[in-house]
Motif scaffolding. Structure first.
Motif, short mmCIF file in Angstrom:
data_model
loop_
_atom_site.label_atom_id
_atom_site.label_comp_id
_atom_site.label_asym_id
_atom_site.label_seq_id
_atom_site.Cartn_x
_atom_site.Cartn_y
_atom_site.Cartn_z
N VAL A 18 0.85 -1.18 0.00
CA VAL A 18 0.00 0.00 0.00
C VAL A 18 0.89 1.24 0.00
CG1 VAL A 18 -1.76 1.29 1.26
CG2 VAL A 18 -1.85 -1.21 1.18
N SER A 19 0.50 2.25 -0.76
CA SER A 19 1.26 3.50 -0.81
C SER A 19 0.34 4.67 -0.52
CB SER A 19 1.91 3.70 -2.18
OG SER A 19 2.94 2.76 -2.39
N ALA A 20 0.96 5.77 -0.03
CA ALA A 20 0.25 7.03 0.16
C ALA A 20 0.54 7.92 -1.02
CB ALA A 20 0.68 7.70 1.45
N VAL A 21 -0.49 8.35 -1.74
CA VAL A 21 -0.33 9.27 -2.87
C VAL A 21 -0.58 10.69 -2.35
CG1 VAL A 21 -1.17 9.93 -5.16
CG2 VAL A 21 -1.03 7.52 -4.52
N ALA B 173 -4.21 9.90 -0.20
CA ALA B 173 -5.04 8.73 -0.51
C ALA B 173 -4.20 7.46 -0.29
CB ALA B 173 -5.53 8.78 -1.95
N PHE B 174 -4.86 6.42 0.24
CA PHE B 174 -4.20 5.13 0.44
C PHE B 174 -4.68 4.17 -0.66
CE2 PHE B 174 -4.60 6.59 5.01
CZ PHE B 174 -3.30 7.08 5.03
N ILE B 175 -3.77 3.78 -1.55
CA ILE B 175 -4.15 2.87 -2.63
C ILE B 175 -3.03 1.86 -2.82
CG2 ILE B 175 -5.55 4.63 -3.77
CD1 ILE B 175 -3.31 4.98 -5.78
N PRO B 176 -3.32 0.71 -3.50
CA PRO B 176 -2.26 -0.27 -3.75
C PRO B 176 -1.10 0.36 -4.55
CG PRO B 176 -4.40 -1.26 -4.13
CD PRO B 176 -4.65 0.19 -3.93
N THR B 177 0.10 -0.06 -4.21
CA THR B 177 1.30 0.50 -4.86
C THR B 177 1.27 0.28 -6.37
OG1 THR B 177 2.58 0.16 -2.84
CG2 THR B 177 3.82 0.43 -4.88
N LEU C 184 0.44 7.21 -11.78
CA LEU C 184 1.34 8.35 -11.70
C LEU C 184 2.27 8.45 -12.90
CD1 LEU C 184 0.15 8.58 -8.89
CD2 LEU C 184 2.43 9.10 -8.01
N GLN C 185 2.18 7.46 -13.82
CA GLN C 185 2.94 7.57 -15.07
C GLN C 185 2.26 8.51 -16.06
OE1 GLN C 185 3.65 3.72 -16.73
NE2 GLN C 185 4.75 2.97 -14.94
N LYS C 186 1.01 8.83 -15.82
CA LYS C 186 0.29 9.70 -16.73
C LYS C 186 0.81 11.13 -16.59
CE LYS C 186 -3.95 6.95 -16.90
NZ LYS C 186 -5.42 6.97 -16.74
N PRO C 187 0.93 11.85 -17.71
CA PRO C 187 1.51 13.20 -17.66
C PRO C 187 0.79 14.14 -16.70
CG PRO C 187 1.35 12.44 -19.94
CD PRO C 187 0.63 11.42 -19.10
N GLN C 188 -0.54 14.06 -16.62
CA GLN C 188 -1.27 14.98 -15.77
C GLN C 188 -0.99 14.76 -14.28
OE1 GLN C 188 -2.56 12.70 -17.74
NE2 GLN C 188 -4.50 11.82 -17.01
N TYR D 78 4.37 9.14 -4.63
CA TYR D 78 3.87 8.19 -3.64
C TYR D 78 5.05 7.60 -2.88
CZ TYR D 78 5.47 4.41 -6.71
OH TYR D 78 6.23 3.57 -7.44
N TYR D 79 4.74 7.11 -1.68
CA TYR D 79 5.76 6.36 -0.93
C TYR D 79 5.06 5.20 -0.20
CZ TYR D 79 4.26 9.82 2.61
OH TYR D 79 3.55 10.64 3.42
N SER D 80 5.76 4.08 -0.14
CA SER D 80 5.17 2.86 0.41
C SER D 80 4.99 2.98 1.91
CB SER D 80 6.07 1.65 0.10
OG SER D 80 6.16 1.45 -1.29
N LEU D 81 3.93 2.29 2.39
CA LEU D 81 3.61 2.29 3.82
C LEU D 81 3.73 0.86 4.34
CD1 LEU D 81 0.46 4.60 3.63
CD2 LEU D 81 2.79 5.26 4.23
N ALA D 82 4.85 0.59 4.97
CA ALA D 82 5.08 -0.77 5.46
C ALA D 82 4.17 -1.11 6.64
CB ALA D 82 6.55 -0.95 5.87
#
Length: 605
Positions: free
Chosen positions: A27-30, A85-89, A96-100, A106-110
């Motif tokens: 899970v990562s925080a965006v 937001a908390f979403i799967p990594t 987040l690869q999209k230009p917009q 994001y950073y992972s939440l262990a």
């Protein structure tokens, strides 16, 4: 049958049963910007309606919004409708690869587990559940990784026109792209080399900082050990004299000459021990930044008079001439820190007296040209002592630094000059030394002081009271002291001056005694601070707030071992008039009694 987060509590709540987890999703925080605490209530959270992560980690917060999909969550962060937001990594990496979304990260939440399992109605066929659970358990890591590969990060996007053209034109422009690829490859290698070099530099710098920190820690540990060793030696020396002469005195109690000599040595050793404790406390306050500069108006000549009265007897006993000169100044009335100027002068004269066997000690003050309403005052303490070698002139300001001398000095434990340097710098001044071996030394310190118009001097009368020979007429003094031995010492000192002394042992007894006696029965109260039942400050508050007018004005003098400026201010704030620091010397006690019984009864801190 459906996939859910692996949570038995949730399953029980919804009357479901769960298989073993078949996938552990990171899970990562965006976010738009980094947050030290991702759970603080000031943030606005966004979650997907009915989503496990939403119920578990979003809804408990005060500020949140609910959307319908993972992509809407990312859009809400980008559009500043939410902060986190908390979403799967895997989803975060793809979106987040999209230009917009280029400005998001994001950073992972262990610490947020998110395991996936199948859930079935609790009334389902047990055999069916067993089969499904075994199937889940039989999944291999390769199968799971292939599923992730094909369905998340590595899902292929449909070809666009640009990609189609790119594929076909590659054959025609192969040379161009070959060169381009070669250039890119070289740039890639350069980038890797640059990153490696940066990483090596960072590692080297980190190792250097670590070595430096380790070196500092070793130095601090050695300094602490050295300090304890030195201070132990300095404390044990006078204690050895005190205990040794006390033991010998018991054996020769009838030999008056020996007893008198022993008392002189005990007094000298106790003075040395008290000076050591005071200097160590001063150094401690300075190093912790607790030394307070207290500016007030005073006369330079008054400071010099105080210094003269303190050292005239000492220099006379040693056969040394003491010269005080103030004729080099134009302005006598100034605004600054008198207490610390006096302390610096006392330390410098003590130092000069230790290392001077014959000749003279001169104390001179100069005033340099004024800038606006300020003048720079330079105090010079010059002696005809043994002097200091040139190679030691810098090190003399270090704590516990003592000169090599054949002169037997008492009280020379090497903190005085270190305190001098620190106090002068705190007052915004400078200090220096000039010395010639076997001829003498001159210590100079300069401090800026504000010039005031000459008016009536405002200073404590106790500063100018010399040795008090006054005898009294049975005036009554109440001593409030919980230590019987301390109380007896003060009582005997006061009774020598024909004063009547009553003793109580805590603040409550003091309040009760004063309220029980008739008005103006006691002329003075000597109040300890730290006592059982009720301390001195609380007792003083009750005395000052009583209905009797005489108790609102009766002189109350604090008598405590707490010598810090904060304690003196606290004593002043509750209504105490003056402050005596333990150990109380007879001359200080008599001066204080004289101040209130024969002098200005309204004097205060």
């Amino acid at each position: 049958l459906a996939s859910f987060a692996h949570d038995y509590a949730w399953a029980d709540k919804h009357k479901m049963i769960m298989t073993n987890p078949y996938l552990n999703l990171p899970v990562s925080a965006v976010v738009r910007e980094h947050h030290e605490d991702i759970h603080k209530d000031s943030l606005t959270f966004v979650g997907i309606d009915g989503y496990y992560l939403t119920e578990k980690y979003v809804l408990p917060h005060k500020n949140y919004i609910i959307v319908g999909s993972v992509e809407e969550c990312v859009n809400a962060i980008r559009e500043k409708k939410a902060d986190i937001a908390f979403i799967p990594t895997y989803s975060a990496e793809k979106l987040l690869q999209k230009p917009q979304n280029a400005r998001l990260f994001y950073y992972s939440l262990a610490d947020i587990p998110y395991k996936i399992s199948f859930a079935l109605d609790e009334n389902c066929d047990p055999l069916l559940f067993s089969i499904i659970n075994k199937a889940v358990n039989s999944l291999t890591e390769i199968e799971i990784n292939n599923a992730i590969y094909n369905n998340t990060l590595y899902l292929k996007e449909p070809d666009t026109i640009q990609i189609f053209l790119y594929k076909h034109f590659f054959l025609i422009t192969i040379l161009f792209f070959t060169v381009l690829i070669f250039i890119i490859f070289l740039a890639f290698l350069a980038s890797i080399n640059f990153r490696r070099r940066r990483a090596n530099e960072a590692l080297s710098k980190a190792n250097h900082e670590l070595q430096k920190a380790f070196s500092y820690a070793e130095q601090a540990n050695r300094a602490k050990t050295d300090f304890l060793s030195r201070i132990s030696h300095e404390i044990r020396t006078p204690i050895h004299i005190i205990t040794g002469m006390t033991d010998l005195s018991f054996d020769k109690i009838s030999d008056q000459d020996f007893i008198f000599d022993a008392l002189k040595k005990i007094s000298s050793a106790s003075d040395y021990l008290l000076a050591l404790v005071n200097d160590v406390l001063d150094m401690s306050r300075i190093e912790r930044g607790k030394t307070v500069i207290n500016n007030d108006s005073f006369f330079i000549s008054s400071v010099m008079d105080t210094i003269a009265s303190l050292f005239e007897g000492k220099t006379k006993d040693k056969g040394i001439q003491l010269l005080i000169r103030t004729n080099k100044i134009e302005n006598d009335y100034v605004y600054g820190d008198r207490e610390h100027i006096e302390q610096v002068l006392i330390n410098l004269l003590d130092n000069a007296l230790k290392y001077t066997e014959k000749g003279k000690i001169e104390v001179t003050v100069f005033e340099e040209k004024r800038a606006s309403v300020f003048s720079l005052f330079t105090f010079v303490v010059k002696d005809t002592g043994q002097g200091i070698e040139s190679e030691r002139l810098r090190s003399i300001w270090e704590p516990f630094e003592k000169g090599k001398t054949k002169i037997k000095t008492k009280g020379s434990f090497g903190l005085g000059l270190s305190i001098v340097k620190s106090l002068v710098h705190l007052m915004g001044g400078t200090v220096q030394v000039e010395s010639t071996p076997n001829e003498g030394s001159a210590f100079l310190f300069s401090v800026p002081l504000k010039i005031l118009q000459a008016t009536k001097e405002k200073r404590r009368k106790s500063d100018s009271i010399g040795e008090i020979e006054e005898m009294y007429n049975k005036e009554k003094i109440l001593v409030v002291e919980d230590n019987d031995l301390n109380a007896d010492i003060v009582r005997m000192m006061l009774e020598r001056k024909n004063l009547t002394v009553d003793i109580v042992h805590d603040g409550k007894e003091a309040v009760d005694r004063l309220l029980e006696t008739e008005a103006a029965y006691y002329n003075l109260v000597l109040m300890d601070i730290r006592m059982p039942v009720m301390d001195g400050r609380e007792a003083t508050k009750l005395i000052r707030n009583s209905d009797r007018e005489d108790l609102k004005t009766i002189p109350i003098v604090a008598m405590s071992a707490d010598a810090f400026a904060e304690e003196i201010k606290l004593a002043q704030s509750v209504g105490m008039n003056e402050y005596l620091t333990k150990p109380v010397r007879s001359e200080s006690l008599y001066a204080m009694v004289y101040l209130f019984l024969r002098g200005d009864k309204k004097a205060s801190l």
